[in-house]
Enzyme design. Structure first.
Site, PDB file in Angstrom:
ATOM      1  N   GLU A 185       7.743  10.009   8.830  1.00 13.27           N
ATOM      2  CA  GLU A 185       7.231  10.564   7.659  1.00 13.27           C
ATOM      3  C   GLU A 185       6.092  11.257   7.644  1.00 13.27           C
ATOM      4  O   GLU A 185       4.928  10.975   6.920  1.00 13.27           O
ATOM      5  CB  GLU A 185       7.436   9.671   6.403  1.00 13.27           C
ATOM      6  CG  GLU A 185       7.318  10.863   4.754  1.00 13.27           C
ATOM      7  CD  GLU A 185       7.578   9.810   4.018  1.00 13.27           C
ATOM      8  OE1 GLU A 185       8.602   8.993   3.761  1.00 13.27           O
ATOM      9  OE2 GLU A 185       7.189  10.334   2.927  1.00 13.27           O
ATOM     10  N   HIS A 212      17.057   3.397 -10.633  1.00 12.17           N
ATOM     11  CA  HIS A 212      16.221   4.430  -9.671  1.00 12.17           C
ATOM     12  C   HIS A 212      17.049   5.717  -9.590  1.00 12.17           C
ATOM     13  O   HIS A 212      16.572   6.707  -9.823  1.00 12.17           O
ATOM     14  CB  HIS A 212      16.344   3.794  -8.246  1.00 12.17           C
ATOM     15  CG  HIS A 212      15.687   4.754  -7.385  1.00 12.17           C
ATOM     16  ND1 HIS A 212      14.264   4.875  -7.154  1.00 12.17           N
ATOM     17  CD2 HIS A 212      16.086   5.166  -6.223  1.00 12.17           C
ATOM     18  CE1 HIS A 212      14.030   5.895  -6.394  1.00 12.17           C
ATOM     19  NE2 HIS A 212      15.235   5.891  -5.509  1.00 12.17           N
ATOM     20  N   HIS A 266      11.849  12.420  -6.772  1.00 16.63           N
ATOM     21  CA  HIS A 266      11.284  10.958  -6.782  1.00 16.63           C
ATOM     22  C   HIS A 266       9.923  10.576  -7.188  1.00 16.63           C
ATOM     23  O   HIS A 266       9.449   9.796  -7.819  1.00 16.63           O
ATOM     24  CB  HIS A 266      11.048  10.142  -5.247  1.00 16.63           C
ATOM     25  CG  HIS A 266      12.551   9.923  -4.908  1.00 16.63           C
ATOM     26  ND1 HIS A 266      13.637  10.755  -4.720  1.00 16.63           N
ATOM     27  CD2 HIS A 266      13.101   8.783  -4.485  1.00 16.63           C
ATOM     28  CE1 HIS A 266      14.525  10.353  -4.256  1.00 16.63           C
ATOM     29  NE2 HIS A 266      14.356   9.149  -4.098  1.00 16.63           N
TER      30      HIS A 266
HETATM   31  N1  GLY Z   1      14.127   6.884   1.033  1.00 12.60           N
HETATM   32  C1  GLY Z   1      13.445   7.946   1.514  1.00 12.60           C
HETATM   33  C2  GLY Z   1      13.278   7.836   2.870  1.00 12.60           C
HETATM   34  O1  GLY Z   1      14.026   6.903   3.558  1.00 12.60           O
HETATM   35  O2  GLY Z   1      12.416   8.217   3.639  1.00 12.60           O
END
Ligand code: GLY
Length: 359
Positions: free
Chosen positions: A240, A268, A251
């Site tokens: 990420e 959620h 989100h």
């Molecule tokens: N749930 C978001 C991700 O896995 O990056």
């Protein structure tokens, strides 16, 4: 001719190898598809509600495998804490688990995150097999190696990237989900179409009825395509640093709503559904997205039985105040995932004045 869809395997490469995601009905009771992934001592980590339905079939499938144990934890988000994590490690120690041991995470996102983080941290990392039993976990939480527990000061503050050795998604486990939990999982399915796959989005628009009725073939196709979409993102950005953040579409608003409602009244997926509507409306207000496209997203969300409006009393001011605390904010700017086309996400630093336009 059987109408049950075949068993699918989607291979997800990652920095330390590759992870097969095995999808199909009644997989828990067909160990020939996954038992070869188990090594050493095996600890099954689950929670009470899941255990009532799915633990016995899994244990029967494991047969009389040596050094196998089970830890059943209380259900709910509050289990994702330091004490529960420590209890998983204690059990591994008491079993004499070595570095070849395997943790099986049988449950939804809470169990997957907690057991995954215990596996990531025990002896600097042992194998975890994710066996997700909710739609949300099958399409999102179990895929891509994020593991975490909550700190008293915030959700998912303690965690690690730890790719599972395998993911075993038994669609039959979804039969025991309530309608509300099932629909909440559909929010993440819609998300994949909205952020990166217009063909999938259009397919979902044309399948709202079979999806609502949990038609097995439609559901398996929806899960498979969601996994393929998540694979595309995590293969490009496992840690990420960029594109994976697109998965947070809806989100930032959603987390704020969940926190404001004290993780009580909204699932959620319901919070994410409302968050996606707000983010799409904002995209449209900012001139990025045509209003008709924002409306299409809202229509699909509603057709799949999900909420499109924040609960009464949770307006712009409260939500923005809570969004300021989001750990993904940089330099006091709120970085939001928006859409510049249906099927295409962008990240944009957004001022609080702009965010009010979503309401
Ligand atoms: N749930 C978001 C991700 O896995 O990056």
């Amino acid at each position: 001719m059987s109408l049950t869809p075949a068993i699918d395997t989607i291979e997800i490469p990652h920095s330390a190898g590759h992870c097969p995601v095995i999808l199909g009905r009644d997989l828990l009771t067909q160990p020939q598809h996954w038992a070869h992934t188990l090594t050493g001592a095996v600890l099954v980590v689950t929670e009470q509600t899941v255990a009532e339905h799915h633990l016995k079939p899994l244990m029967d499938a494991l047969g009389n495998r040596a050094n196998t144990d089970v830890l059943v934890l209380p259900p709910g988000e509050s289990t994702k804490n330091i004490a529960a994590w420590s209890s998983v490690l204690d059990r591994l120690v008491s079993m004499g688990a070595m570095r070849d041991a395997t943790v099986i995470a049988l449950g939804g996102g809470v169990i997957g995150d907690l057991a995954g983080f215990a596996a990531a941290s025990y002896m600097r990392g042992i194998a975890v097999i994710q066996m997700p039993t909710t739609l949300l976990a099958q399409v999102d939480a179990a895929i891509g190696g994020k593991t975490a527990i909550n700190h008293p000061q915030g959700k998912n503050l303690i965690g690690a990237f730890h790719a599972p050795r395998a993911v075993v998604s038994d669609l039959a486990t979804l039969d025991t989900l309530s309608d509300r939990h099932y629909r909440a999982g559909l929010a993440e399915v819609i998300k994949y179409g909205a952020i990166g796959d217009i063909a999938f989005f259009e397919w979902l628009e044309s399948r709202t009825q079979p999806l609502s009725q949990r038609d097995p073939e439609t559901l398996q196709t929806a899960i498979r395509q969601s996994v393929i979409n998540k694979k595309t993102v995590v293969v490009e950005d496992e840690r990420e640093t960029g594109r994976r953040a697109h998965l947070n579409f809806g989100h930032t608003f959603g987390h704020a709503l969940e926190a404001l409602t004290e993780y009580g009244s909204l699932e959620h997926g319901e919070a994410v559904a409302i968050g996606m509507v707000l983010a799409a409306r904002l995209s449209s207000e900012l001139g990025l997205l045509h209003q008709d496209q924002a409306q299409r997203l809202s229509t699909l969300i509603e057709a799949l039985g999900l909420p499109t409006e924040a609960p009464a009393g949770y307006g712009a001011q409260k939500i923005i105040e809570r969004m300021r605390l989001d750990k993904k904010n940089k330099d006091n700017t709120i970085h939001l995932v928006l859409l510049d086309d249906l099927g295409h996400a962008v990240i944009r630093p957004t001022s609080e004045a702009e965010i009010t336009q979503a309401f």
